[in-house]
Design an enzyme around this catalytic site. Sequence first.
Site, PDB file in Angstrom:
ATOM      1  N   ASP A   1       6.040   0.347   6.754  1.00  0.00           N
ATOM      2  CA  ASP A   1       4.913   0.263   6.575  1.00  0.00           C
ATOM      3  C   ASP A   1       4.093   1.562   5.771  1.00  0.00           C
ATOM      4  O   ASP A   1       4.005   2.701   6.213  1.00  0.00           O
ATOM      5  CB  ASP A   1       4.016   0.387   7.838  1.00  0.00           C
ATOM      6  CG  ASP A   1       2.669   0.046   7.774  1.00  0.00           C
ATOM      7  OD1 ASP A   1       2.136  -0.699   6.833  1.00  0.00           O
ATOM      8  OD2 ASP A   1       1.928   0.502   8.840  1.00  0.00           O
TER       9      ASP A   1
ATOM     10  N   GLU B   1      -4.772   1.871   2.644  1.00  0.00           N
ATOM     11  CA  GLU B   1      -4.836   0.738   3.539  1.00  0.00           C
ATOM     12  C   GLU B   1      -5.081   1.218   4.761  1.00  0.00           C
ATOM     13  O   GLU B   1      -5.824   0.298   5.593  1.00  0.00           O
ATOM     14  CB  GLU B   1      -3.890  -0.146   3.300  1.00  0.00           C
ATOM     15  CG  GLU B   1      -3.739  -1.456   3.818  1.00  0.00           C
ATOM     16  CD  GLU B   1      -3.235  -1.482   5.245  1.00  0.00           C
ATOM     17  OE1 GLU B   1      -3.440  -2.666   5.893  1.00  0.00           O
ATOM     18  OE2 GLU B   1      -2.715  -0.472   5.847  1.00  0.00           O
ATOM     19  N   GLU B   2      -4.243   2.191   5.363  1.00  0.00           N
ATOM     20  CA  GLU B   2      -4.320   2.422   6.671  1.00  0.00           C
ATOM     21  C   GLU B   2      -5.763   2.951   7.456  1.00  0.00           C
ATOM     22  O   GLU B   2      -6.005   2.393   8.503  1.00  0.00           O
ATOM     23  CB  GLU B   2      -3.335   3.468   6.766  1.00  0.00           C
ATOM     24  CG  GLU B   2      -1.852   3.306   6.645  1.00  0.00           C
ATOM     25  CD  GLU B   2      -1.351   1.849   7.596  1.00  0.00           C
ATOM     26  OE1 GLU B   2      -2.115   1.511   8.380  1.00  0.00           O
ATOM     27  OE2 GLU B   2      -0.205   1.782   7.607  1.00  0.00           O
TER      28      GLU B   2
ATOM     29  N   HIS C   1       0.760  -1.194  -0.091  1.00  0.00           N
ATOM     30  CA  HIS C   1      -0.142   0.122  -0.083  1.00  0.00           C
ATOM     31  C   HIS C   1       1.007   1.320   0.002  1.00  0.00           C
ATOM     32  O   HIS C   1       1.846   1.217   0.644  1.00  0.00           O
ATOM     33  CB  HIS C   1      -0.969  -0.059   1.226  1.00  0.00           C
ATOM     34  CG  HIS C   1      -0.565  -0.122   2.550  1.00  0.00           C
ATOM     35  ND1 HIS C   1      -0.154   1.165   3.126  1.00  0.00           N
ATOM     36  CD2 HIS C   1      -0.289  -0.946   3.315  1.00  0.00           C
ATOM     37  CE1 HIS C   1       0.312   0.970   4.417  1.00  0.00           C
ATOM     38  NE2 HIS C   1       0.346  -0.309   4.440  1.00  0.00           N
TER      39      HIS C   1
ATOM     40  N   HIS D   1       3.847   2.484  12.754  1.00  0.00           N
ATOM     41  CA  HIS D   1       2.950   3.680  13.084  1.00  0.00           C
ATOM     42  C   HIS D   1       3.493   4.690  13.850  1.00  0.00           C
ATOM     43  O   HIS D   1       2.593   5.309  14.492  1.00  0.00           O
ATOM     44  CB  HIS D   1       1.580   3.014  13.675  1.00  0.00           C
ATOM     45  CG  HIS D   1       0.648   2.370  12.689  1.00  0.00           C
ATOM     46  ND1 HIS D   1      -0.501   1.842  12.996  1.00  0.00           N
ATOM     47  CD2 HIS D   1       0.810   1.995  11.604  1.00  0.00           C
ATOM     48  CE1 HIS D   1      -1.086   1.174  11.990  1.00  0.00           C
ATOM     49  NE2 HIS D   1      -0.078   1.047  10.964  1.00  0.00           N
TER      50      HIS D   1
END
Lengths: 480, 480
Positions: free
Chosen positions: B313, B347-348, B301, B447
């Site tokens: 991420d 996505e998140e 993503h 994150h």
Amino acid sequence: MRPSLSLLLATGLLLAAAPGQAQVRKKAKTKASTAAPAAAPQAAAAPVSDSVALRKIFDEALLRGESYDNLRYLTGNIGARLSGSPQAQMAVEWGKATMEKAKFDRVYLQEVMVPHWVRGSKERGEIVGNKDKGIKVPVCALGGSVGTGGKLKAGVVEVHSFDELKNLPDAAVKGKFVFFNRPFNDALIEPGAAYGGAVEQRALGAAEAAKRGAVAALVRSMTSARDDNPHTGTMRPATIPGAALSTNAADQLSQLLKANPDLQFELELECVTLPDEKSYNVVGEIRGSKYPNEIITVGGHLDSWDLAQGAHDDGTGCVQSMEALRLLRATGFRPERTLRAVLFMNEENGARGGTEYARLAAENKETHVAAIESDGGGFTPRGFTLEADAATLAKVAKWAPLFRPYHADEITAGHGGTDIGPLKEAVHPKALIGYKCDSQRYFDIHHTAADTFDKVNRRELELGGASMAALIYLLSKYGL
Amino acid sequence: MRPSLSLLLATGLLLAAAPGQAQVRKKAKTKASTAAPAAAPQAAAAPVSDSVALRKIFDEALLRGESYDNLRYLTGNIGARLSGSPQAQMAVEWGKATMEKAKFDRVYLQEVMVPHWVRGSKERGEIVGNKDKGIKVPVCALGGSVGTGGKLKAGVVEVHSFDELKNLPDAAVKGKFVFFNRPFNDALIEPGAAYGGAVEQRALGAAEAAKRGAVAALVRSMTSARDDNPHTGTMRPATIPGAALSTNAADQLSQLLKANPDLQFELELECVTLPDEKSYNVVGEIRGSKYPNEIITVGGHLDSWDLAQGAHDDGTGCVQSMEALRLLRATGFRPERTLRAVLFMNEENGARGGTEYARLAAENKETHVAAIESDGGGFTPRGFTLEADAATLAKVAKWAPLFRPYHADEITAGHGGTDIGPLKEAVHPKALIGYKCDSQRYFDIHHTAADTFDKVNRRELELGGASMAALIYLLSKYGL
């Protein structure tokens, strides 16, 4: 990554988590995790299965492990500890105190004389072209090198192998720096194999260059990384200095040489070898209940290179070795055979500690079942490599399924370790065993100023100590 | 670690290294490494074996891989790229340009409306006790949270589960912060499972607390690490704010609450949800030579949380997905089936991109063989997890020996991925496949402000892309 319901359901932990957590919070003395493959309640008197015993070891390591805090102390409060340095002596005292605190049955030192090489305060390298202004590049002396005795300025000849050096005419080498610039073979999956394929340049470069009348050896750092960290490491004693260039500096020097083969290099090193110093291996023992004369050794090396904190090389191996014995004791395991955690002195530039440990073992007519060494960093476990006969290897490999839940089930033939190596001829243990972990990052930091505590992940470190403890549990219980 | 002769001999590379290195230096266009298990010379016309084909893929990745430089650009020049942000749009344009440069047969965008949540400039949390001076602690808003509308000051009630919250009397909750403080279960070997066991607190905490009349939810950060980094992440929309505390802050608050249950907390968040924005998935395609209508998708993503650079991420998953197709093309593989690299948007905090990709696939009556997703970081490969029926899983698991030399041979049932998930109902692919790598370090940075490029190791990243390419090679050649 976000919490999809499917993830929650896939892990099956959405509902199962709460009781496990409650146990964590209560800090129950021994507890099996919710994920234990065979952690069903057992009748109190029934012998626990091996899989349950291993799960207890990993629970103890992950929930109450002490390796990480021990390593924090060693790296932060003592730091670099090259053989013969005051810090190496501090590390000996720390190791002994740590094992005494862990209440091993017996803690003692083994005296050994070690080399005492000192880097000195000045290390300077500069590429000097036709123009006035030179280019300063990151260099460091290789361990054991002689100093330059002031500034050493000469031309440079680049080679990629000893054969290439041999085929050069005398005039091309004499009075020059020989620049060994063969990189790691990055296609190899195991970085240790790439290291093995390149490190002869560092180990023997100066000695080979000296034979041809060179003034010094410059060696490309032993890493796949492209950066500004020079990597030190031991070299065979030579009459001329040896220094490492960072890989960026080596690439730069190589490129400039192509444009100007007559450029010069200026090197200044103040390193010196002092008289040998007295030092020690640190040994902690838990006595076997059934076969006290059969010994299982687990160790790492206490000395480190002087540029950083010796975190992955090999503070991690030291704290894991002590932790392995502590984990076994904390989980209530009473070993059948005698277990020894050994912090070896002087692995990096002499292996005197390992040699003395083996000499004493032979002198005392000790029986050694197996020895395990952790000296490849404190990264995520993969398994173990064995120097053993086929039958012994097959026996240990049969335990692989017990290690599978922890991803530590690669049990193959391979290198044991430098410190435990001398045991082979001395007392013929059934197996010399190397702890194997994921090493992709190892040579980014190995022997550089970047080998610091912050590069170590707590869980990876503790999983390693638990893997070693688990293997010791099986070796002690079943023998070889 | 020093170069023992036994290591050099054990690796068998002391003598074998030179020719391999020569190939490296020559940058031969395609070359098999010296370590290739089956890289013996082949007759020109003979079909290469699968093991040789895989070895070529890994050689290309390790010697000439482009993932790492692509990731450096994405993280360094664009950085954080939350859905709806100008940086997310820059990332779309970068992804399209990168695929066009790689000369895929077709590169296109799929339009999709995405949420646009903005953190705002002020985020402040403070523990206020009886004494005058408060203690400022690291907090961050959870994605999708409403703001506090100025300073929000109230008492705090700590809970560890929704059951515990449910059992509290109204008076204990109403007008207070509910502080969800259940830690990861550190005994679990897979950090993803520990995340799965704790993340409901972040996802649903504010919504559950709102039902009981609380003023806001404070959530312990989703990590095993003990540090000062608050971890953001999405939460289900709620009428009250939700914020994460760093684990150190959570431990401190919990401790202070024990001493003084009447202490107060002050929170200030300026976050706000703006109208949806137009955005895009980026798709690159290599057309199948034999079965062009059978599609294999590989993706990561493109959006990321806003606190750092979205490196692990999921910048890594994006560059690996593009690289997988490039590797296959560079090694001369002409795929039988159509391959698609997809950079999914959002996505998140919404998964709108993945949902739209699946909707279009159904609308266009596409046939999807399999889809692979990389969204667990760019760490050392372990293998793959499959959502598939038993026969399909068994078929893929039979390929495990081909992946063994690369330590990527764990092929088991498990989660596919959030972005590819919607394909399941839409077009029923035979398998949804998650790329699985070593994840022990993932939740240290996940994150947080620490998810930056320097946390990614080049070799680990390139090995991952090669593993994905290798699986695509087999899926394309043999189907499912």
